[in-house]
Design a protein around this motif. Sequence first.
Motif, mmCIF file in Angstrom:
data_model
loop_
_atom_site.group_PDB
_atom_site.id
_atom_site.type_symbol
_atom_site.label_atom_id
_atom_site.label_comp_id
_atom_site.label_asym_id
_atom_site.label_seq_id
_atom_site.Cartn_x
_atom_site.Cartn_y
_atom_site.Cartn_z
ATOM 1 N N ILE A 76 -13.205 11.784 -0.845
ATOM 2 C CA ILE A 76 -11.916 12.473 -0.874
ATOM 3 C C ILE A 76 -11.287 12.251 -2.242
ATOM 4 O O ILE A 76 -11.169 11.124 -2.716
ATOM 5 N N LEU A 77 -10.887 13.361 -2.876
ATOM 6 C CA LEU A 77 -10.174 13.279 -4.140
ATOM 7 C C LEU A 77 -8.951 14.174 -4.092
ATOM 8 O O LEU A 77 -8.837 15.038 -3.219
ATOM 9 N N SER A 78 -8.048 13.953 -5.027
ATOM 10 C CA SER A 78 -6.803 14.720 -5.017
ATOM 11 C C SER A 78 -6.197 14.749 -6.407
ATOM 12 O O SER A 78 -6.532 13.945 -7.279
ATOM 13 N N ASP A 79 -5.309 15.720 -6.606
ATOM 14 C CA ASP A 79 -4.475 15.795 -7.811
ATOM 15 C C ASP A 79 -5.318 15.749 -9.084
ATOM 16 O O ASP A 79 -5.098 14.937 -9.972
ATOM 17 N N VAL A 80 -6.252 16.688 -9.142
ATOM 18 C CA VAL A 80 -7.080 16.846 -10.339
ATOM 19 C C VAL A 80 -6.236 17.406 -11.484
ATOM 20 O O VAL A 80 -6.400 17.024 -12.650
ATOM 21 N N HIS A 81 -5.332 18.325 -11.163
ATOM 22 C CA HIS A 81 -4.440 18.949 -12.158
ATOM 23 C C HIS A 81 -5.226 19.472 -13.361
ATOM 24 O O HIS A 81 -4.821 19.295 -14.519
ATOM 25 N N LEU A 82 -6.331 20.136 -13.090
ATOM 26 C CA LEU A 82 -7.209 20.597 -14.157
ATOM 27 C C LEU A 82 -6.468 21.572 -15.066
ATOM 28 O O LEU A 82 -5.892 22.562 -14.615
#
Length: 312
Positions: free
Chosen positions: A27-33
């Motif tokens: 689970i990952l989050s808030d990459v804001h690429l």
Amino acid sequence: MTVRPHSGQRLARLDRPTATEPTRLAILSDVHLATDATGTWKVFHRTERHLRGAVAAVNDRDVDGVVVAGDLTRNGVPAEFDLFDDLAAFDPPAVAVPGNHDFPTTFDEHDSLPIRKFEERYTPGGLPFRIRFGDLAVFGLDSHAATPGSPAETWDGRIDAEQLMWLDEVLTDADADASIVVVHHNLPATGDLYERYRAELPVAGEVPGFSNPEPLVDLLVSHDVALVVTGHLHFPAIERADGVTELTVPAVSSFPHGLLVLEIDDRGTVVRFVPLTNGDGMVESIAHGYEKDRVLLSAAQLATFPLVDDFA
């Protein structure tokens, strides 16, 4: 020489979820690429590198599925999603829920990816969704206030009545002990944790909250859901209130630059924090964010791992 992947720091051991068939979920989050931004505490100019690190960390492991808990992009523009798709070459199947930066708002001054396009790219048939990874059922919710025909007037989270009815129906037939609900915005207990920290930090600022959390919390309690996963606040946390356990995922973009791996079997769940940059990257991130509240909160939380240990 073969380099072994980072084993991960134990963030928590939980008595639920459980799974008869051992299941591993990243689970990952808030990459804001970002495609053209620099600086700030979200370290925009490194977001490509951090996403590549997340993909490598996942693909180095025997993981059954990947969930992104929102804010895939900096501003939700089509070019950022296109870049995300180019870089997010996960070997396991991957799904995502939207964050407050991913869908259009009335105060945007740019084009946004249409909501239906997001659903086509990142969900198994639209929002909300249900998907199985191994023995685990994952239910994805949309907490953005935008609709396909109307941009949102706020970044505050909300869950509409239609989603609540859907969730109530699908949870009725679900195994509560093997169920995870994923939504970007945080539930009240984690918001309260942030506010307690914020009172001690003169630089701390407000963040968009959940405008109507009570009906969702009541529904989660009534179905005894094993775990709720959120993103948004950028720091790792586990809070329990009213019988609901909420796991907040740290950000890929900002300190401490990590993702979580959930190792689930018949004994319960081990949650591991996997860093996505080296010491130099951490120092750079802190230098960009030393006056930002959530950088300090992440440091405080990391110092107290494991946050919860039900196996002790």
